[in-house]
Design an enzyme around this catalytic site. Structure first.
Site, mmCIF file in Angstrom:
data_model
loop_
_atom_site.group_PDB
_atom_site.id
_atom_site.type_symbol
_atom_site.label_atom_id
_atom_site.label_comp_id
_atom_site.label_asym_id
_atom_site.label_seq_id
_atom_site.Cartn_x
_atom_site.Cartn_y
_atom_site.Cartn_z
ATOM 1 N N GLU A 164 0.853 -1.185 0.000
ATOM 2 C CA GLU A 164 0.000 0.000 0.000
ATOM 3 C C GLU A 164 0.889 1.236 0.000
ATOM 4 O O GLU A 164 1.805 1.363 0.811
ATOM 5 C CB GLU A 164 -0.908 -0.020 1.245
ATOM 6 C CG GLU A 164 -1.831 1.182 1.287
ATOM 7 C CD GLU A 164 -3.128 0.915 2.033
ATOM 8 O OE1 GLU A 164 -3.522 -0.261 2.171
ATOM 9 O OE2 GLU A 164 -3.752 1.892 2.473
ATOM 10 N N ASN A 207 -3.326 -1.546 7.563
ATOM 11 C CA ASN A 207 -4.630 -2.101 7.196
ATOM 12 C C ASN A 207 -4.393 -3.610 7.187
ATOM 13 O O ASN A 207 -4.021 -4.191 6.179
ATOM 14 C CB ASN A 207 -5.082 -1.585 5.832
ATOM 15 C CG ASN A 207 -5.299 -0.078 5.881
ATOM 16 O OD1 ASN A 207 -5.913 0.449 6.811
ATOM 17 N ND2 ASN A 207 -4.762 0.623 4.903
ATOM 18 N N LYS A 284 -3.726 -0.055 13.896
ATOM 19 C CA LYS A 284 -4.633 0.949 13.347
ATOM 20 C C LYS A 284 -6.036 0.467 13.672
ATOM 21 O O LYS A 284 -6.468 -0.572 13.166
ATOM 22 C CB LYS A 284 -4.435 1.057 11.838
ATOM 23 C CG LYS A 284 -5.467 1.931 11.110
ATOM 24 C CD LYS A 284 -5.119 2.077 9.620
ATOM 25 C CE LYS A 284 -6.157 2.906 8.870
ATOM 26 N NZ LYS A 284 -5.781 3.134 7.455
ATOM 27 N N GLU A 288 -10.630 4.526 9.113
ATOM 28 C CA GLU A 288 -10.802 4.130 7.710
ATOM 29 C C GLU A 288 -11.279 2.688 7.581
ATOM 30 O O GLU A 288 -10.748 1.907 6.805
ATOM 31 C CB GLU A 288 -9.504 4.344 6.932
ATOM 32 C CG GLU A 288 -9.084 5.805 6.879
ATOM 33 C CD GLU A 288 -7.827 6.062 6.054
ATOM 34 O OE1 GLU A 288 -6.994 5.149 5.946
ATOM 35 O OE2 GLU A 288 -7.689 7.178 5.539
ATOM 36 N N LYS A 357 0.876 10.999 13.138
ATOM 37 C CA LYS A 357 1.503 11.516 11.917
ATOM 38 C C LYS A 357 2.023 12.931 12.156
ATOM 39 O O LYS A 357 1.538 13.634 13.040
ATOM 40 C CB LYS A 357 0.499 11.514 10.758
ATOM 41 C CG LYS A 357 0.172 10.107 10.274
ATOM 42 C CD LYS A 357 -0.684 10.107 9.012
ATOM 43 C CE LYS A 357 -1.011 8.661 8.624
ATOM 44 N NZ LYS A 357 -1.815 8.556 7.390
ATOM 45 N N ASP A 362 -2.778 14.460 6.630
ATOM 46 C CA ASP A 362 -2.270 13.194 6.081
ATOM 47 C C ASP A 362 -1.069 13.381 5.150
ATOM 48 O O ASP A 362 -1.251 13.396 3.936
ATOM 49 C CB ASP A 362 -3.405 12.485 5.323
ATOM 50 C CG ASP A 362 -3.054 11.058 4.966
ATOM 51 O OD1 ASP A 362 -2.018 10.570 5.431
ATOM 52 O OD2 ASP A 362 -3.832 10.437 4.218
ATOM 53 N N GLU A 384 5.197 9.666 13.359
ATOM 54 C CA GLU A 384 5.084 8.881 12.126
ATOM 55 C C GLU A 384 5.302 9.804 10.939
ATOM 56 O O GLU A 384 4.479 10.666 10.646
ATOM 57 C CB GLU A 384 3.710 8.199 12.025
ATOM 58 C CG GLU A 384 3.542 7.364 10.759
ATOM 59 C CD GLU A 384 2.221 6.587 10.711
ATOM 60 O OE1 GLU A 384 1.832 5.969 11.721
ATOM 61 O OE2 GLU A 384 1.565 6.607 9.648
ATOM 62 N N GLU A 390 3.581 9.201 -1.003
ATOM 63 C CA GLU A 390 2.182 9.082 -1.408
ATOM 64 C C GLU A 390 1.650 10.372 -2.029
ATOM 65 O O GLU A 390 1.033 10.350 -3.088
ATOM 66 C CB GLU A 390 1.325 8.691 -0.195
ATOM 67 C CG GLU A 390 -0.164 8.651 -0.498
ATOM 68 C CD GLU A 390 -1.005 8.290 0.718
ATOM 69 O OE1 GLU A 390 -0.437 7.998 1.785
ATOM 70 O OE2 GLU A 390 -2.238 8.288 0.595
HETATM 71 C C1 BDP Z 1 -3.299 7.403 4.173
HETATM 72 C C2 BDP Z 1 -3.240 6.425 3.054
HETATM 73 C C3 BDP Z 1 -3.849 5.099 3.368
HETATM 74 C C4 BDP Z 1 -3.352 4.609 4.709
HETATM 75 C C5 BDP Z 1 -3.642 5.652 5.763
HETATM 76 C C6 BDP Z 1 -3.056 5.305 7.119
HETATM 77 O O1 BDP Z 1 -3.907 6.998 1.938
HETATM 78 O O2 BDP Z 1 -3.505 4.217 2.327
HETATM 79 O O3 BDP Z 1 -3.934 3.424 5.066
HETATM 80 O O4 BDP Z 1 -3.059 6.858 5.405
HETATM 81 O O5 BDP Z 1 -2.037 5.901 7.450
HETATM 82 O O6 BDP Z 1 -2.254 8.283 3.955
HETATM 83 O O7 BDP Z 1 -3.602 4.512 7.840
#
Ligand code: BDP
Length: 702
Positions: A164, A207, A284, A288, A357, A362, A384, A390
């Site tokens: 990912e 994930n 996590k 999401e 983060k 993000d 983080e 990305e």
């Molecule tokens: C976002 C990403 C996603 C990640 C999420 C995360 O788009 O793919 O799963 O963060 O950090 O930046 O959990």
């Protein structure tokens, strides 16, 4: 192959004074001790010195009578030498080292010492690092030790080997061939990490897939842990919260249910029976779509502490991520993690770290620091960062990320008065934490050069160096990396250092200038998509973030808007609230301003924004010009690769500029200022572009 050796090419040294000094120092080497870690140090020395100095050195495993270079843990040194490093080593801790030029039996010798074997390995790597930079050891007296306990890579690797947000090929972990087949890459990977002091890796995607916790996979994880151990690296796994249901026989994963607790305690016992130094779980949860304690009416503390309880008897940690934002919460996404987590301060068990983060949204090209830093004094907050790019042009765009990391680490939170920098919170010194950590989402895959873009290796290197010492400057890191990886010629170092340092601002300029953020196209987050407005969750839409309308643009996070600024301490809060004192780099992050708002340089906001986009494009042109001059210092393959990539970067910088300006122009209704390149395509064209070949997308978003 070109670039496989990363920053450890150990190129032959031909400059005669340097060569003479190094040959003298390495005439007779003693490195006593039999552990695997020390054997690795010896092998590394042999290999490096042979390549750099030409002749194979002789590294003795015993204490020679008169070595010129003596490398040994303190307990192995003769008493008079022990005395000389005693004070230094009391500062160096378990993982630190000293490199010191000393007099021994009337002769000058170079001494590398440490309290433990891993300190010796780190010391040897630093010695070789300095040699690759052609530094002199004549007067050296260096004590160094990591300022942060957990220096960690987070791999977002799926069990099918896709990654990912990975842009450098497939996962290194070959689950099918493990545990019997140990790919040389595992060893080379561990070695690269050890060379910069990384001491923890989480192998699997946040994930998470619960299967990784089944015995058939744990056998394979054990094999990797066995490879990594002598390099000082501990393995972590991501724990899917619903695992007791998915791979167990339970009907619930409620963290307060005794059967669930028992299930995790048993699971921990099983893991530790295979991997006695297992690091712990990275989680996590309730983010999401990931399951978590909230599915059972419990909270993050309940979830984290339950897992922490299961690991505690074995000395493991829970790293609980704070990347949460809810589809049911209408409040500004930037506020949600703070709102949810800060009330839990002091409630987590002491083997829990909360991983946050760097910014509140993000991994954008630029964000203000996350307001949670400093706001939870009784909780170790772990940083983080994202090393993989990305939102930063994948492994196609050249962006030197230590510059971004430095900006965050140096930021003053004012949480305990002036000087309360993020670095001091992360390293635990400001708030007296018992444990500290910094994680980077890895950019490594099975591409031959590990990171896709040859220059993206610098981001892996730089992350490691900053995790070791968050006070290092990005310039120092750039220079170290360039010298080690390519060349010590000043005509190379000067321009290239400048190019790396400026590359971060370039990408901000052509993607997200003046505090704009999250205006990326859907799912892949590669190109521009500021017009996207119809995704199911409001906070997934770029329009949510830029709020452009006929009057102006930006997200009002002051008290007249979402009041996210309230989460920052004074006097920073007041500064951010006032557009005149808010740093312009965060202007549209915190303010919605009219197109005619006057910037510090006298331009209107519209003009200033357009000129920033153009500046980004110009900066990429400069990078291309600089790189052209560097041909004599770089091997052909890499020179060509970077050249081609820079051409794509230029094309795409223009894509960003044109697409964003054409779109925002539909609101501002103003002409482009002079000096800004005219778009050659229409807005409709840019809107119609598709990007089906993007790697690393989450399957559910395809
Ligand atoms: C976002 C990403 C996603 C990640 C999420 C995360 O788009 O793919 O799963 O963060 O950090 O930046 O959990």
């Amino acid at each position: 192959p070109s670039g496989y050796n990363l920053w450890l090419p150990y190129s032959k040294i031909s400059e005669s004074p340097v060569l003479k000094e190094y040959t003298d120092i390495t005439k007779t080497i003693s490195l006593p001790g039999a552990s695997q870690t020390l054997q690795i140090a010896r092998t590394e020395l042999n290999r490096a010195l042979k390549k750099m100095l030409g002749a194979p050195p002789s590294v003795a495993t015993s204490l020679r009578a008169d070595p010129t270079l003596l490398i040994g843990t303190k307990d192995l040194l003769p008493p008079e030498l022990q005395k000389m490093v005693n004070d230094d080593l009391s500062r160096a801790g378990d993982e630190g080292f000293v490199i010191k030029s000393v007099k021994h039996r009337k002769k000058k010798i170079l001494l590398i010492s440490a309290n433990g074997d891993i300190g010796i390995l780190y010391g040897v790597f630093r010695f070789l690092n300095l040699m690759q930079q052609h530094q002199s050891f004549v007067k050296i007296s260096l004590v160094d030790y990591p300022k942060i306990d957990l220096r960690m890579l987070n791999h977002w690797d799926n069990l099918d080997r896709t990654i990912e947000r990975g842009y450098a090929g497939f996962s290194l972990w070959n689950w099918q061939k493990l545990p019997e087949f140990i790919d040389q890459r595992y060893i080379d990977y561990a070695r690269a990490n050890a060379s910069i002091g990384i001491n923890a890796v989480s192998l699997t995607n946040v994930n998470a897939n619960a299967l990784i916790l089944t015995p058939m996979y744990l056998e394979k994880v054990k094999a990797l842990a066995d490879v990594f151990r002598p390099y000082g690296i501990k393995v972590y796994l991501t724990a899917r919260f619903s695992a007791p249901i998915e791979i167990g026989t339970l009907k619930t994963a409620d963290p307060l249910d005794p059967n669930v607790k028992q299930w995790w305690a048993d699971k921990a016992d099983q893991i530790y029976s295979l991997i006695p130094d297992f690091g712990g779980f990275l989680v996590k949860a309730n983010s999401e779509g990931q399951p978590g304690p909230q599915n059972y009416g419990r909270n993050h503390v309940d979830g984290a502490n339950m897992l922490a309880e299961s690991l505690r008897p074995h000395g493991g940690n829970v790293i609980w991520r704070a990347f949460v934002y809810s589809e049911h919460d209408a409040d500004d996404r930037a506020k949600q993690a703070y709102t949810e987590f800060v009330p839990y301060d002091g409630k987590f068990m002491d083997n829990v770290l909360v991983q946050t983060k760097n910014g509140p949204i993000d991994f954008q090209p630029r964000e203000p620091f996350h307001p949670m830093f400093g706001a939870m004094p009784k909780t170790p907050l772990m940083m983080e960062f994202q090393i993989t790019q990305e939102y930063l042009g994948f492994s196609t765009h050249l962006v030197f990320l230590p510059k971004l990391y430095e900006e965050v680490l140096d930021a003053d939170t004012y949480q305990q008065g002036e000087g309360s920098t993020v670095a001091r919170i992360i390293d635990g010194t400001l708030q007296n934490q018992k444990i500290s950590g910094m994680a980077g989402v890895s950019n490594v895959g099975n591409d031959m050069n590990w990171t896709g873009h040859p220059m993206a290796q610098a981001n892996w290197y730089g992350f490691g160096r900053l995790a070791w010492d968050p006070y290092l400057s990005s310039e120092t890191i750039a220079e170290e990396w360039l010298r080690m990886t390519f060349s010590n010629q000043e005509a190379f170092i000067g321009p290239m250092k400048e190019m790396l340092i400026k590359s971060r601002e370039a990408v901000v300029n052509y993607m997200n200038p003046l505090g704009l953020h999250h205006i990326f196209d859907t799912g892949h987050h590669y190109g521009p998509g500021p017009w996207v407005s119809e995704l199911s969750r409001p906070e997934w839409n770029p329009t949510y973030y830029h709020n452009a309308d006929a009057k102006g643009i930006g997200f009002d996070r002051t008290p007249s808007g979402s009041n996210a600024t309230e989460q920052y301490a004074e006097p920073l809060r007041s500064r951010l609230n006032d557009p005149d004192t808010c740093p312009e780099r965060y202007l549209l992050w915190f303010h919605h301003l009219s197109w005619d708002y006057r910037l510090k340089n006298g331009k209107t906001l519209w003009q200033g924004m357009a000129l920033k986009y153009q500046e980004g494009v110009d900066q990429v042109e400069e990078m291309i010009a600089t790189w052209k001059q560097m041909q004599p210092y770089v091997d052909q393959v890499r020179h060509k690769e970077v050249q081609m990539l820079l051409q794509i970067q230029l094309k795409e910088a223009k894509w960003w500029r044109d697409a964003c300006l054409l779109y925002f122009q539909t609101f501002s209704k103003k002409d482009l200022p002079e000096g800004v390149g005219k778009p050659t395509r229409t807005l409709e064209h840019f809107k119609s572009l598709k990007f089906p070949f993007a790697p690393g997308i989450r399957p559910q978003w395809n």
